[in-house]
Motif scaffolding. Structure first.
Motif, PDB file in Angstrom:
ATOM      1  N   ALA B 163      44.590  58.173  24.558  1.00 30.27           N
ATOM      2  CA  ALA B 163      45.064  58.688  23.269  1.00 30.27           C
ATOM      3  C   ALA B 163      44.163  59.813  22.769  1.00 30.27           C
ATOM      4  CB  ALA B 163      45.129  57.557  22.251  1.00 30.27           C
ATOM      5  N   PRO B 201      50.474  57.734  22.593  1.00 28.98           N
ATOM      6  CA  PRO B 201      49.585  56.586  22.410  1.00 28.98           C
ATOM      7  C   PRO B 201      50.367  55.280  22.266  1.00 28.98           C
ATOM      8  CG  PRO B 201      48.944  58.397  20.983  1.00 28.98           C
ATOM      9  CD  PRO B 201      50.277  58.757  21.563  1.00 28.98           C
ATOM     10  N   PRO B 209      45.323  52.473  18.880  1.00 29.16           N
ATOM     11  CA  PRO B 209      45.865  53.134  20.086  1.00 29.16           C
ATOM     12  C   PRO B 209      44.848  53.162  21.229  1.00 29.16           C
ATOM     13  CG  PRO B 209      45.223  54.767  18.479  1.00 29.16           C
ATOM     14  CD  PRO B 209      44.979  53.443  17.826  1.00 29.16           C
ATOM     15  N   ALA B 212      47.624  54.697  26.380  1.00 24.68           N
ATOM     16  CA  ALA B 212      48.721  55.643  26.168  1.00 24.68           C
ATOM     17  C   ALA B 212      49.602  55.709  27.400  1.00 24.68           C
ATOM     18  CB  ALA B 212      48.168  57.038  25.852  1.00 24.68           C
TER      19      ALA B 212
END
Lengths: 327, 379
Positions: B163, B201, B209, B212
């Motif tokens: 992310a 994400p 997050p 991802a």
């Protein structure tokens, strides 16, 4: 820092393993369990001649010790072959008798493997508590010690034999009285006994795992070896993991002889061996549940060692009292 | 058998301890799975790197100290005992760097490793795909020949740190007609901000997050970013996963420190009898893992993990970590469910352990087949 066995230690293990393999320990154990210790005593002599008991005895008294790491190496092999007799107790006795006045009298014969010794540890539980005052194989031991609150006694005799869940272990009460050997025996016998028990349990667990792996490779059902099934594999993988993480605790304890390390080794090795025993029994199926099949000789020992020289909870208490591994 | 440290090792330990005492942030950094936290952790990596503490086991030329395995273990013990932050660069440092050191070119090492050591470039892994998890060799993302390099097309997922990370590495199918599916895979590095990359994400259980999905649409990768020979990716990646499961992913220092914290929490709560066994098991497990690792570090290089032995290790620490955090949350009583509690994120993180880096089922298969010699069966 070199946390590995050296070449000599590995050779020592290999030579004990070869000697014990040739000794056909299952039939020796069955004799012993029936109260016929002749072959067991002969094997004891060979183990003594190989220098195992000497590892717990100072050089001044015919020993080669103290060498706890080598002792652990040896006890793994003794456990692997389920050797009968008061092995741990003889080590504990050697430590209890290490004071100068007594050492001369007892230790040379213990170190050489001529004398089997046993110990009833009354100090660890209050008088009359379960197991207090009982000793392993009192009827074959030449030296029967009672560790009591007021000192170390040489017991004059023993009571009737009670059977153990491990057929090779014969439980005996030691008679009260006898000769007061010393009021103040060395304090570290419990640590040595726990270390030896831990190493022995590790060997028991390794043998149970090996035997079970052999079995599930050979045994076929549904047209394939049962060892190809994930449900079987994963139980054996877990046994291997538990034993592989017990091993460094056993040898780490042998290096430091710190009470918390020794207790951690004892509880971890004994629990790993016991879990392996449960797995071994299950994966052998009904044949494993028979007295006739030799697996039973290791199964019972895994159970007995768990509570010998300290229950799992006593050992955990010792772990929480210490600070092993802190820089 | 010898557990004593040489005076030089003791000196190294003392130097690390002193540096950490002077530099570890007094207040914990925000979670590294947030934008702010990621930036704060990146800055911490730069601070470590400035004094050569970020990658102590690497060669000096790339920012390390040429520390052997024992010193790395000592550093880790000190690091976690000091309460220092989580390591945002771990995917790169633990997975990609060993691969480059074994299989990369000198040019790749010189270009990739120094910014990795300083946290200037943070790496994400790109192994899994929606239809290729435990059965990684079934992956279908492609690398197609292009002038001067390759074009990547496909869909990667569960990419930890992606992310907020800068670059990623992973396996791509470069020869779809290869006779066996393990063949024809190529190991490549790519830029997460290159044209054609879409990073989406994914919120972890706690809503952060932590990983991802990566959508790749003709992403250009120059030849210089292929590791090893094209088609050799599987063999190279397996050596990497060996490292991941082996010593470098989870050092014992982290569990020794966690077990100490757990024991302190237990005492703070009045040493309740119901938790005694579990706390003792945490203390013993950390010691066992420490000694197991010292034993691995003492083995000659040619017979140390990676290899099937690292599977023992991975199952052990991942299950240990969950048990430890469960005990901590139980000790907190009704406060244990508070998401901002001291142990909450650790518990969430621990739950992923048996899944990533090869599930524990895969590890147990490896132990059973390669260490115990049991026959292969259906997965």
């Amino acid at each position: 820092m070199r946390f590995a066995l050296d070449t000599e230690q590995r050779a020592f293990a290999a030579s004990l393993h070869a000697m014990l393999t040739a000794a056909d320990t299952p039939s020796v154990i069955r004799d012993w369990a029936r109260g016929d210790p002749a072959r067991g005593r002969a094997l004891w002599g060979r183990i003594g001649a190989a220098g195992v008991f000497a590892l717990a005895v100072d050089e001044k008294y015919g020993g080669a010790g103290p060498r706890p790491v080598d002792l652990a190496v040896a006890f793994v092999e003794l456990g692997r072959h389920a050797v009968p007799g008061p092995l741990v107790e003889t080590v504990a006795a050697a430590v209890l008798l290490a004071g100068p006045a007594l050492a001369e009298r007892f230790l040379p014969s213990i170190a050489a493997g001529h004398t089997l010794a046993t110990v009833a540890d009354r100090e660890r539980g209050p008088e009359g508590s379960p197991g207090a005052g009982r000793a392993l194989d009192g009827e074959v031991a030449g030296v029967r010690l009672v560790r009591a609150a007021d000192g170390l006694w040489l017991a004059p005799g023993h009571g009737p034999v009670r059977r153990s869940l491990d057929p090779a272990r014969r439980l005996t009460e030691l008679s009260p009285g006898g000769e007061l050997l010393t009021r103040d025996p060395p304090k570290d016998a419990l640590g040595w006994a726990r270390l030896a028990t831990a190493a022995q349990a590790l060997g028991v667990g390794l043998a149970l795992l090996d035997r079970t792996v052999d079995h599930v490779r050979r045994r076929t059902q549904f047209g394939v070896p049962v060892g190809s099934f994930q449900a079987v594999k994963h139980r054996l993988a877990d046994a291997r993991i538990a034993l592989e993480f017990a091993r460094p605790l056993v040898f780490g304890a042998a290096v430091t002889m710190d009470p918390a390390d020794v207790a951690a080794a004892k509880v971890t090795a004994c629990e790993a061996a016991y879990r392996t025993a449960v797995t071994a029994l299950h994966l052998h199926g009904a044949i494993g549940y028979t007295a006739e099949y030799d697996l039973s000789l290791w199964l019972g020992k895994a159970r007995a060692l768990r509570t010998a020289w300290g229950t799992p909870e006593e050992c955990r208490d010792a772990v929480l009292d210490g600070d092993a591994g802190r820089p | 058998m010898d557990l004593t440290l040489s005076p030089a090792d003791e000196e190294f330990r003392a130097e690390a301890r002193a540096w950490l005492a002077a530099h570890v942030p007094a207040a914990p950094l925000p979670s590294l799975e947030t934008a702010d936290g990621f930036a704060a952790h990146r800055a911490w990596e730069a601070e470590l790197a400035a004094d050569r503490w970020s990658v102590v086991s690497w060669p000096r030329e790339y920012g390390g100290r040429d520390a052997g395995l024992v010193r790395w273990l000592l550093f880790e013990e000190e690091y976690w005992a000091a309460g220092a932050p989580a390591r945002v660069g771990q995917n790169g440092v633990g997975l990609l760097a060993p691969t480059l050191l074994h299989h990369g070119t000198a040019e790749q090492r010189a270009r990739v490793l120094p910014p990795m050591a300083s946290g200037e470039e943070v790496w994400a892994q790109a192994w899994s795909e929606p239809e290729a998890g435990s059965d990684l060799a079934s992956l279908t993302s492609r690398a197609e020949r292009a002038p001067g390099g390759w074009r990547l097309t496909g869909h990667k997922t569960w990419s930890s740190r992606a992310a907020f990370a800068d670059r990623a590495f992973g396996l791509f199918r470069s020869r779809p007609d290869a006779p066996r599916r393990h063949e024809g895979l190529t190991y490549l590095m790519f830029d997460l901000r290159a044209p054609g990359v879409t990073v989406r994400p994914i919120d972890r259980l706690d809503g952060r997050p932590a990983f991802a999905e990566l959508f790749l649409d003709g992403v250009f990768v120059p030849d210089a970013d292929v590791i090893g020979a094209p088609g050799e990716g599987w063999r190279i990646a397996m050596s990497t996963t060996g490292d991941e499961r082996g010593l470098t992913l989870r050092s014992p220092g982290r569990y020794l420190a966690a077990a100490d914290r757990l024991r302190a929490l237990w005492r703070e709560r009045g040493s309740p009898a119901w938790a005694r066994r579990r706390v003792a098991d945490a203390v013993m497990g950390a010691r066992a893992y420490q000694l197991f690792t010292y034993a691995s570090a003492s083995r000659p290089l040619e017979c140390s993990p990676p290899g099937p032995e690292s599977s023992l290790n991975k199952v052990f620490w991942s299950e240990y970590d969950i048990a430890l955090h469960e005990t901590a949350l139980d000790l907190l009583g009704a406060d244990g469910e508070a998401a901002d509690g001291d142990w909450a994120e650790g518990w969430v993180f621990s739950l992923a352990g048996p899944i990533y880096a090869g599930t524990n089922e895969i590890q147990r298969d490896i132990v059973a087949e390669r260490l115990l010699g049991l026959p292969r069966g259906r997965r």
